[in-house]
Write a protein that holds these residues in place. Structure first.
Motif, PDB file in Angstrom:
ATOM      1  N   UNK A 287      -0.131  24.228   6.216  1.00  9.29           N
ATOM      2  CA  UNK A 287       0.547  25.214   5.380  1.00  9.29           C
ATOM      3  C   UNK A 287       1.597  25.991   6.168  1.00  9.29           C
ATOM      4  N   UNK A 288       1.303  26.320   7.407  1.00 12.57           N
ATOM      5  CA  UNK A 288       2.286  27.023   8.237  1.00 12.57           C
ATOM      6  C   UNK A 288       3.530  26.172   8.444  1.00 12.57           C
ATOM      7  N   UNK A 289       3.330  24.869   8.676  1.00 12.28           N
ATOM      8  CA  UNK A 289       4.474  23.986   8.893  1.00 12.28           C
ATOM      9  C   UNK A 289       5.246  23.779   7.604  1.00 12.28           C
ATOM     10  N   UNK A 290       4.548  23.658   6.483  1.00  9.68           N
ATOM     11  CA  UNK A 290       5.234  23.486   5.195  1.00  9.68           C
ATOM     12  C   UNK A 290       6.150  24.683   4.913  1.00  9.68           C
ATOM     13  N   UNK A 291       5.640  25.884   5.111  1.00  7.53           N
ATOM     14  CA  UNK A 291       6.447  27.077   4.864  1.00  7.53           C
ATOM     15  C   UNK A 291       7.634  27.136   5.819  1.00  7.53           C
ATOM     16  N   UNK A 292       7.402  26.757   7.071  1.00  8.17           N
ATOM     17  CA  UNK A 292       8.498  26.727   8.032  1.00  8.17           C
ATOM     18  C   UNK A 292       9.527  25.666   7.649  1.00  8.17           C
ATOM     19  N   UNK A 293       9.065  24.505   7.185  1.00  9.88           N
ATOM     20  CA  UNK A 293       9.969  23.439   6.755  1.00  9.88           C
ATOM     21  C   UNK A 293      10.862  23.918   5.613  1.00  9.88           C
ATOM     22  N   UNK A 294      10.278  24.610   4.646  1.00  8.15           N
ATOM     23  CA  UNK A 294      11.073  25.125   3.533  1.00  8.15           C
ATOM     24  C   UNK A 294      12.110  26.136   4.015  1.00  8.15           C
ATOM     25  N   UNK A 295      11.734  26.947   5.005  1.00  7.72           N
ATOM     26  CA  UNK A 295      12.689  27.904   5.566  1.00  7.72           C
ATOM     27  C   UNK A 295      13.767  27.186   6.374  1.00  7.72           C
ATOM     28  N   UNK A 296      13.347  26.253   7.222  1.00  3.92           N
ATOM     29  CA  UNK A 296      14.283  25.583   8.122  1.00  3.92           C
ATOM     30  C   UNK A 296      15.320  24.769   7.368  1.00  3.92           C
ATOM     31  N   UNK A 297      14.925  24.167   6.232  1.00  2.87           N
ATOM     32  CA  UNK A 297      15.840  23.295   5.500  1.00  2.87           C
ATOM     33  C   UNK A 297      16.538  24.005   4.345  1.00  2.87           C
ATOM     34  N   UNK A 298      16.366  25.317   4.235  1.00  6.42           N
ATOM     35  CA  UNK A 298      16.995  26.050   3.138  1.00  6.42           C
ATOM     36  C   UNK A 298      18.512  25.997   3.211  1.00  6.42           C
ATOM     37  N   UNK A 299      19.071  25.825   4.422  1.00  3.30           N
ATOM     38  CA  UNK A 299      20.526  25.744   4.555  1.00  3.30           C
ATOM     39  C   UNK A 299      21.006  24.319   4.795  1.00  3.30           C
TER      40      UNK A 299
ATOM     41  N   UNK B  17       0.825  -1.214   0.000  1.00  2.00           N
ATOM     42  CA  UNK B  17       0.000   0.000   0.000  1.00  2.00           C
ATOM     43  C   UNK B  17       0.856   1.260   0.000  1.00  2.00           C
ATOM     44  N   UNK B  18       1.979   1.222   0.708  1.00  2.00           N
ATOM     45  CA  UNK B  18       2.857   2.389   0.771  1.00  2.00           C
ATOM     46  C   UNK B  18       3.541   2.630  -0.573  1.00  2.00           C
ATOM     47  N   UNK B  19       3.928   1.562  -1.236  1.00  2.00           N
ATOM     48  CA  UNK B  19       4.569   1.705  -2.536  1.00  2.00           C
ATOM     49  C   UNK B  19       3.577   2.171  -3.595  1.00  2.00           C
ATOM     50  N   UNK B  20       2.333   1.785  -3.459  1.00  2.00           N
ATOM     51  CA  UNK B  20       1.313   2.277  -4.398  1.00  2.00           C
ATOM     52  C   UNK B  20       1.149   3.787  -4.257  1.00  2.00           C
ATOM     53  N   UNK B  21       1.168   4.277  -3.015  1.00  2.00           N
ATOM     54  CA  UNK B  21       1.123   5.730  -2.798  1.00  2.00           C
ATOM     55  C   UNK B  21       2.340   6.399  -3.424  1.00  2.00           C
ATOM     56  N   UNK B  22       3.486   5.787  -3.250  1.00  2.00           N
ATOM     57  CA  UNK B  22       4.733   6.327  -3.790  1.00  2.00           C
ATOM     58  C   UNK B  22       4.693   6.384  -5.309  1.00  2.00           C
ATOM     59  N   UNK B  23       4.077   5.376  -5.900  1.00  2.00           N
ATOM     60  CA  UNK B  23       3.998   5.297  -7.360  1.00  2.00           C
ATOM     61  C   UNK B  23       3.192   6.454  -7.944  1.00  2.00           C
ATOM     62  N   UNK B  24       2.306   7.032  -7.138  1.00  2.00           N
ATOM     63  CA  UNK B  24       1.439   8.103  -7.628  1.00  2.00           C
ATOM     64  C   UNK B  24       1.618   9.394  -6.850  1.00  2.00           C
ATOM     65  N   UNK B  25       2.806   9.574  -6.263  1.00  2.00           N
ATOM     66  CA  UNK B  25       3.079  10.820  -5.556  1.00  2.00           C
ATOM     67  C   UNK B  25       3.189  11.961  -6.558  1.00  2.00           C
ATOM     68  N   UNK B  26       3.028  13.214  -6.107  1.00  2.00           N
ATOM     69  CA  UNK B  26       3.085  14.352  -7.042  1.00  2.00           C
ATOM     70  C   UNK B  26       4.360  14.376  -7.868  1.00  2.00           C
ATOM     71  N   UNK B  27       4.188  14.518  -9.174  1.00  2.56           N
ATOM     72  CA  UNK B  27       5.324  14.612 -10.085  1.00  2.56           C
ATOM     73  C   UNK B  27       5.837  13.292 -10.622  1.00  2.56           C
TER      74      UNK B  27
ATOM     75  N   UNK C  96       1.297  20.284  -2.764  1.00  2.27           N
ATOM     76  CA  UNK C  96       0.876  18.935  -3.145  1.00  2.27           C
ATOM     77  C   UNK C  96       1.776  17.875  -2.525  1.00  2.27           C
ATOM     78  N   UNK C  97       3.071  18.121  -2.519  1.00  6.12           N
ATOM     79  CA  UNK C  97       4.003  17.172  -1.908  1.00  6.12           C
ATOM     80  C   UNK C  97       3.752  17.055  -0.412  1.00  6.12           C
ATOM     81  N   UNK C  98       3.490  18.186   0.233  1.00  7.61           N
ATOM     82  CA  UNK C  98       3.240  18.166   1.679  1.00  7.61           C
ATOM     83  C   UNK C  98       1.964  17.412   1.995  1.00  7.61           C
ATOM     84  N   UNK C  99       0.934  17.629   1.191  1.00  9.49           N
ATOM     85  CA  UNK C  99      -0.324  16.920   1.390  1.00  9.49           C
ATOM     86  C   UNK C  99      -0.130  15.424   1.213  1.00  9.49           C
ATOM     87  N   UNK C 100       0.647  15.033   0.207  1.00  8.24           N
ATOM     88  CA  UNK C 100       0.898  13.601  -0.016  1.00  8.24           C
ATOM     89  C   UNK C 100       1.623  12.986   1.173  1.00  8.24           C
TER      90      UNK C 100
END
Length: 334
Positions: free
Chosen positions: A183-195, A36-46, A205-209
């Motif tokens: 959405x708040x956590x996604x934006x923070x994640x992008x900021x936190x991992x920028x370095x 089931x997890x690999x099926x989700x992976x097979x259809x992840x965004x992009x 879409x990736x965050x939702x998946x």
């Protein structure tokens, strides 16, 4: 050998899971998957399975696979590509891995050019511990060791609870994860991992998946928020998000803190809460993976909580050249 090269289809996920779990044992990665997890992976965004995956069949037996991902966004002007896969132990040293890499490196050039025209690109592949066969193949193909990662785990008898306390009048509050904060956590994640090396910003879409996946464990995930003067909505300062890939073993997949809030013990406090909740819920251990050269000093945070290293892996990287080819296939799918 008369092997058939094809792409991974929905009906192949059970065979894919069996091969992946075989590799988890023989390569000592402990990366076990359910179909089931690999099926989700097979259809992840992009993901385009018919172009971004390869399956190798010996009759009705899946003996090799590979898949490719290209970051949806650039990081510091670089298009990052990752290739993962493996070959059944009985079929190694027979050219199968080489052909898989030929196919997907060609696809990497093509897809990267389509998504990020004109941007330089690099391919990353995992090599496990030094001396592992995947690392040897990577080096033979011109990849160089780029980063080292450690898998770390903690069990009940090793756990040391964080001593950080939040005062009753403090503006800080620990909350369980809920979709309203996504959405708040996604934006923070992008900021936190920028370095952070090798990271790319995550789209909505990736965050939702990720947070809607079968393995995601909201009940064992925590966020730290701070009340803002004059604002009705608190600000998210830190987060620890968890998944369960192996029954009764919690995996902390994402840990991050706002850059202006680093060094205050927030991540350690959240992780302490996550570990305590997991052990109380019957999990036997909590694990995570960390960049040995993390700019946040994450390794020290984890060690203070009782985490210890279980394995070390190497990420290999190679710059790739562009290809104007219309097709990257060197086989005809059935």
């Amino acid at each position: 050998m008369n092997l058939l090269y094809d792409w991974i289809r929905n009906e192949n996920v059970q065979a894919w899971a069996e091969l992946t779990n075989h590799l988890a044992v023989v390569d000592c990665t402990d990366e076990f998957y359910e179909a089931e997890d690999l099926l989700e992976e097979l259809h992840e965004p992009g993901m385009e399975p018919e172009r971004d995956t390869v399956a190798v069949w010996d009759g009705n037996r899946l003996v090799g696979f590979a898949q490719l991902r290209v970051g949806h966004q650039l990081r510091e002007g670089l298009s990052r590509v990752s290739i993962t896969g493996g070959v059944h132990l009985e079929y190694r040293r027979q050219g199968v891995g080489t052909k898989l890499m030929d196919i997907l490196e060609s696809r990497a050039r093509q897809k990267s050019a389509q998504l990020h025209p004109g941007a330089p690109a690099a391919v990353d592949m995992w090599g496990n511990a030094p001396g592992h066969s995947a690392g040897a193949m990577a080096e033979a193909r011109g990849y160089l060791p780029a980063r080292y990662f450690q898998d770390m785990t903690v069990k009940a008898e090793e756990f040391r609870k964080s001593s950080m306390e939040l005062g009753v009048n403090d503006s800080l509050k620990v909350l369980p994860y809920s979709p309203e904060w996504a959405e708040s956590i996604r934006l923070l994640d992008n900021e936190a991992f920028a370095d952070h090396w090798g990271s790319t910003p995550k789209t909505a879409d990736e965050w939702e998946a990720m947070t809607s996946a079968r393995t995601f464990r909201a009940e064992c995930s925590r966020i730290l928020v701070e009340k803002q003067p004059g604002s009705l909505r608190p600000r998210v300062l830190s987060y620890a998000l968890s998944s369960e890939w192996v029954p009764n073993e919690l995996y902390v997949a994402r840990v991050g803190t706002a850059r202006d809030s680093r060094g205050k013990g927030y991540a350690g406090r959240l992780l302490s809460d996550v570990i305590a909740a997991a052990l109380a819920d019957g999990f036997t251990e909590v694990g995570l993976s960390v960049d040995v050269q993390s700019p946040t000093g994450a390794v020290g945070v984890y060690e203070r909580l009782g985490f210890s290293v279980t394995r070390t892996g190497t990420m290999y990287r190679k710059d790739i050249l562009r290809s104007a080819d219309a097709s990257c296939r060197s086989f005809e799918p059935r």
